[in-house]
Design a protein around this motif. Structure first.
Motif, PDB file in Angstrom:
ATOM      1  N   UNK A   1       0.986  -1.413  -0.312  1.00  0.00           N
ATOM      2  CA  UNK A   1      -0.100   0.093   0.046  1.00  0.00           C
ATOM      3  C   UNK A   1       0.636   1.189  -0.042  1.00  0.00           C
ATOM      4  N   UNK A   2       1.857   0.869   1.263  1.00  0.00           N
ATOM      5  CA  UNK A   2       2.292   2.327   0.893  1.00  0.00           C
ATOM      6  C   UNK A   2       3.713   2.517  -0.509  1.00  0.00           C
TER       7      UNK A   2
ATOM      8  N   UNK B   1       1.709   4.485  -3.190  1.00  0.00           N
ATOM      9  CA  UNK B   1       2.017   5.819  -2.962  1.00  0.00           C
ATOM     10  C   UNK B   1       3.700   6.302  -3.154  1.00  0.00           C
ATOM     11  N   UNK B   2       4.482   5.839  -3.051  1.00  0.00           N
ATOM     12  CA  UNK B   2       5.307   6.280  -3.531  1.00  0.00           C
ATOM     13  C   UNK B   2       6.005   6.257  -5.077  1.00  0.00           C
TER      14      UNK B   2
ATOM     15  N   UNK C   1       4.269   6.778  -7.218  1.00  0.00           N
ATOM     16  CA  UNK C   1       3.646   7.389  -8.210  1.00  0.00           C
ATOM     17  C   UNK C   1       3.865   8.491  -8.334  1.00  0.00           C
TER      18      UNK C   1
ATOM     19  N   UNK D   1      -5.436  -0.053  -1.650  1.00  0.00           N
ATOM     20  CA  UNK D   1      -5.332   0.756  -1.047  1.00  0.00           C
ATOM     21  C   UNK D   1      -7.256   1.544  -1.569  1.00  0.00           C
ATOM     22  N   UNK D   2      -8.307   0.889  -2.589  1.00  0.00           N
ATOM     23  CA  UNK D   2      -9.511   1.469  -3.094  1.00  0.00           C
ATOM     24  C   UNK D   2     -10.177   0.935  -1.871  1.00  0.00           C
ATOM     25  N   UNK D   3     -11.180   1.929  -2.300  1.00  0.00           N
ATOM     26  CA  UNK D   3     -11.895   2.138  -1.151  1.00  0.00           C
ATOM     27  C   UNK D   3     -13.050   1.053  -0.659  1.00  0.00           C
ATOM     28  N   UNK D   4     -13.463   0.026  -1.739  1.00  0.00           N
ATOM     29  CA  UNK D   4     -13.900  -0.944  -1.606  1.00  0.00           C
ATOM     30  C   UNK D   4     -13.400  -2.156  -0.799  1.00  0.00           C
TER      31      UNK D   4
ATOM     32  N   UNK E   1     -10.281  -1.263   1.567  1.00  0.00           N
ATOM     33  CA  UNK E   1      -9.451  -1.526   2.708  1.00  0.00           C
ATOM     34  C   UNK E   1      -9.545  -1.542   3.622  1.00  0.00           C
TER      35      UNK E   1
ATOM     36  N   UNK F   1      -6.527  -3.238   4.666  1.00  0.00           N
ATOM     37  CA  UNK F   1      -5.462  -2.423   5.327  1.00  0.00           C
ATOM     38  C   UNK F   1      -5.734  -2.054   6.495  1.00  0.00           C
TER      39      UNK F   1
ATOM     40  N   UNK G   1     -12.131   7.800  -6.862  1.00  0.00           N
ATOM     41  CA  UNK G   1     -11.196   7.319  -5.933  1.00  0.00           C
ATOM     42  C   UNK G   1      -9.346   7.623  -5.374  1.00  0.00           C
TER      43      UNK G   1
ATOM     44  N   UNK H   1      -3.933   6.397   1.911  1.00  0.00           N
ATOM     45  CA  UNK H   1      -3.374   5.297   3.950  1.00  0.00           C
ATOM     46  C   UNK H   1      -2.760   6.740   4.288  1.00  0.00           C
TER      47      UNK H   1
END
Lengths: 451, 429
Positions: free
Chosen positions: A279-280, A283-284, A286, A330-333, A335, A339, B246, B250
């Protein structure tokens, strides 16, 4: 016991010592690929060579974290650890070491040219700090600044028969570390002796305004009389490893009370670890999109989404897998199912392990299998591969300091064991292995830079 | 009708939110560093001044303040976002569950959160240029519940928010960006990135009319995101919106949680309360006073420094007179400042004073000085001529303020002098 740093600093060296060293590293590198960058024009006089893993920023030196996406990235600043090493005065930077792309790997093969085991180049170096371990096993006088997220110091250190020390999360600044998973990343040290590791630790550790999470100033040395073996984890070890490890326990049993305990929660440590890490990581990663630094895509006439998609196709396979899985997690559905739950399990592990570690050290093999050949590692599925982190993930997910030390050689390949202690009690680990070294003879195939 | 707002305003800090670069640089790409450019290896540091400032705002909006605040990563790909994620807040925001009062009604505040501004995109012909000076400057986002039910209420909300923020160092007259949610039926329409108070009201008005028209026609209202075009004064469809966007939030692991215990922050100045206080001591109604105190950016601050009741009254009267004699024109900052000086020196503001002020002349008018007997006669004459007011005074002692006001204004007298005598003389009536 033996401090190579002290020994080296006390010796006269020929004036061409460093240029000869660079030449020899260059030669060896064509077989072992320990280094991504070897510094040739060093101005060092009488300083101990140190290397940094390729995800630690060194001002003016191409730092790629093993990724094509960062090819050509020359940081305009030094990581805090590099700054502190240089400022201290006893160390001289000799190069950046090979690694799995962004730290994604257990064996060092997830990069363009993998590093090879210093004991036998057909074997895996271990990862992700592959080059750090190989360099330490090749060079007689040298310390490596490495980094671990889920075992990236312990595993390669064990496979190359060196000391691999991963400090408490928050004891060493991460400023200048190219992020994999920020809540798990720890900068640490590899060396040929525990005393050397301690020497470097004292130089690099301590608060840093540039890293909010680096808040631990006081390190303790609470000695423990007990060694805990965790039943659920030891079961995962290969019989060969298990019997060697039991011989080690017999030796240690003369000084420590050895107790086998059950810690059910640790059977479920790998999944939350990979969930948080991915998950982290997603994002890193991206920020790498081909126009600010590193790889330049250049086709500026395209639409943003097309530009990003095309530029980002340069990630390696494992990086792509983690971006996709991490983004899904990470997606809402989903998470809450992955996570959020993983964060809860991490907290439970910290609490439960913390209680056990008050009473004693936890000890285990570092890797559940003997050193594999590179060809065999390539056949593993991702899940088989992740499962091999069984011993290194518990301390990693909890931020507990851990140290791997070599304890035997099987078919001339080293085997390592790992001990863990409570947070901020790092000195106790270094003392433990220092004592172990009094009756243990390290073996190396190479001693580049001998005096 | 339901209107909800997400208001973005810049926090008044000298440096950026996560690094020490200046937040006020003008020459493009001069206030930049590895942190606000999101260079690999860099990490954010937290600017405590921004937290303090945001806490002041959350407190002023009656929010519950979180003792431990935390940040999240909001991930989306756009060239103005150097890390391709924005550091912002959700659950661990500085405050939430507050409200802002507008004319006896509470508009609930869902959340007050700190976040970083992206870089600025500048389009020049075919080129898209990026100015990273703005990247990482601190913003506060105020999210309301959809409690606003008319354009009128929206105006009041903005007016009250403006005064509260002003006294915390944020001037939304200079800059405000907002996302509007407007639903007349049960379909939520979002109008994104509306800049400026004027546009915000115009966009709302247009959207209310548009949706009203659609409902009349029996046409469906699309669930969509619209943009506001400042030139045409229309909102335009940007994209249909089947599901929420979306962002894959986090926790921001580089900042962990931040304990705000012990951090001081500025107390709120509530215009409504001040207006109430002023109204109690004068014959003006609270709404008039609120209007007066909202005249311009500095007036309330200037007015609010008067602790003595009669001076407060004097300045409120002065501002009202300025409006009355000055053709309903609001006094400028400058004029208010001059008038407060006159009031401070116990000088009175007459029709002539206002004319002088308007003409930009130096003003220095003395109070008339009367002997004790002359003053008493003046008071008695007034009371004799106004038996109704005297009767009113017997029912409600506050009427004394009206009496003092009438006498002082007519004769250019000092209110303090008049007040003393009026009380005594009235006791004989």
């Amino acid at each position: 016991m033996a401090s190579h740093i002290r020994e080296f600093l006390g010796h006269e060296k020929p004036s061409d010592y460093y240029s000869k060293l660079a030449e020899e590293l260059e030669r060896t590198n064509s077989e072992y690929h320990a280094f991504n960058v070897i510094k040739k024009d060093t101005e060092a006089k009488n300083q101990v060579p140190f290397s940094t893993k390729a995800n630690i920023c060194v001002k003016g030196v191409e730092t790629t974290a093993g990724s094509k996406m960062l090819r050509g990235y020359v940081p305009p600043f030094n990581a805090t650890v590099v700054e502190r090493m240089l400022k201290e005065g006893s160390f001289s930077f000799i190069g950046e070491t090979n690694m799995d792309e962004f730290g994604f790997g257990t064996f060092g093969i997830n990069t363009e040219v993998p590093a090879r085991n210093a004991f036998d180049s057909r074997y895996a170096a271990g990862g992700s700090s592959s080059g750090s371990a190989v360099a330490t096993a090749l060079l007689k006088y040298h310390v490596a600044i490495a980094e671990s997220t889920g075992g990236s110091i312990s595993t390669p250190a064990a496979l190359n028969g060196v000391v691999g020390f991963t400090p408490t999360y928050g004891a060493v600044s991460r400023y200048g570390l190219i992020d994999y998973a920020n809540s798990l990343d720890k900068i640490g040290i590899m060396a040929r002796s525990s005393d050397d590791a301690r020497g470097v630790f004292d130089v690099i550790r301590g608060r840093d305004n540039y890293d909010v999470t680096c808040a631990i100033e006081k390190i303790t040395n609470n000695k423990k009389g007990k060694l805990f073996v965790i039943e659920e984890l030891l079961e995962k070890a290969d019989p060969k490893i298990r019997s060697e490890f039991e011989r080690l326990l017999d030796k240690l049993g003369k000084e420590y009370e050895i107790k086998t305990i059950s810690m059910n929660i640790l059977s479920d440590a790998i999944e939350p670890y990979y969930i948080i890490a991915m998950a982290e990581a997603s994002t890193n990663l991206a920020k790498y999109n081909g126009y600010k630094y590193g790889f330049q895509y250049g086709e500026f006439n395209r639409r943003y989404n097309d530009f990003f998609t095309e530029a980002r196709s340069n990630f390696g396979m494992e990086a792509k897998r983690r971006i996709i899985l991490g983004t899904f997690i990470r997606s809402e559905s989903v998470k809450a199912r992955y996570y959020t739950k993983a964060l809860m399990i991490r907290q439970m592990i910290i609490n439960e392990m913390g209680k056990v570690l008050k009473d004693g050290f936890v000890i285990s093999p570092t890797l559940p299998i003997p050193t594999p050949k590179i060809a065999d590692v390539e056949k593993l599925t991702p899940v088989q591969n992740y499962a091999l982190d069984v011993f290194t993930i518990p301390p990693s997910i909890g931020g507990f300091p851990h140290l791997t030390f070599p304890y035997a050689y099987v078919n001339e390949m080293p085997i390592g064991a790992q001990i863990i202690t409570e947070q901020a009690n790092d000195y106790a680990l270094l003392d433990f292995s220092s004592k172990w070294e009094e009756s243990f003879q390290y073996k190396y195939k190479h001693n580049i830079g001998s005096l | 009708m339901k209107i909800g707002l997400e208001v973005h305003v810049a926090l008044p800090t000298k440096s950026k939110l996560f690094c020490s670069c200046s937040a006020e640089a003008e020459e493009p790409n001069t206030a930049i560093c590895p942190i606000c450019l999101g260079f690999p290896g860099s990490k954010p540091m937290l600017n405590e001044a921004a937290v303090t400032s945001a806490l002041g705002i959350a407190n002023a909006l009656h929010c519950k303040i979180n003792r431990n605040i935390s940040f999240v990563r909001k991930v989306y790909f756009y060239p103005d976002l150097p890390k391709c994620y924005q550091i912002t807040q959700t659950d661990g925001s500085v405050g939430g569950e507050g409200y802002l009062e507008i004319e006896g009604k509470k508009v609930r505040i869902r959340r007050v959160q700190i976040e970083e501004d992206p870089a600025q995109i500048v389009r020049e012909g075919l080129l898209t240029l990026l100015d990273f000076n703005r990247s990482g400057t601190p913003l506060v986002e105020i999210v309301t519940e959809p409690d606003i039910t008319s354009e009128e209420e929206l105006r009041s909300f903005i007016a009250n928010l403006r005064s509260i923020l002003y006294y915390l160092g944020v001037d939304i007259n200079k800059e405000i960006k907002a996302d509007l949610n407007i639903s007349l039926a049960d379909i939520r329409v979002e109008v994104k990135n509306v800049t400026g108070i004027k546009s915000l009201i115009e966009a709302t008005r247009f959207e209310i009319e548009r949706q009203t028209q659609l409902i009349k026609e029996g046409s469906p209202i699309a669930r969509e995101t619209r943009g506001y075009n400042e030139k045409s004064k229309l909102t335009e469809s940007l994209r249909e919106k089947e599901t929420d966007e979306e962002y894959g939030y986090i926790y921001e692991p580089d900042l962990t949680t931040f304990d705000i215990n012990g951090m001081g922050f500025r107390q709120a100045v509530y215009i409504g309360e001040i207006a109430e206080k002023l109204a109690q001591g004068s014959d003006l109604n609270p709404k008039t006073i609120r209007e007066i105190t909202m005249l311009d950016s500095r007036s309330l601050e200037l007015i609010n420094k008067f602790k003595a009741e009669y001076k407060l009254r004097s300045i409120v009267h002065a501002i009202e007179r300025y409006k009355k004699y000055g053709g309903e024109e609001a006094p400028s900052d400058d004029v208010i400042e001059k008038m407060t000086k006159l009031v401070e020196e116990d000088k009175i503001i007459t029709r002539e004073t206002v004319q002088d002020l308007k003409a930009g002349k130096q003003v220095a008018i003395e109070y008339s000085k009367l002997s004790g007997d002359q003053l008493d006669k003046l008071i008695r004459d007034f009371l004799d001529k106004n038996p109704k007011i005297v009767a009113e005074y017997k029912r409600n002692s506050k009427t004394i303020n009206l009496i003092i006001g009438k006498i002082t204004e007519k004769n250019g007298l000092h209110p303090k002098d008049v007040a003393k005598r009026v009380v005594e003389i009235l006791s004989g009536y």
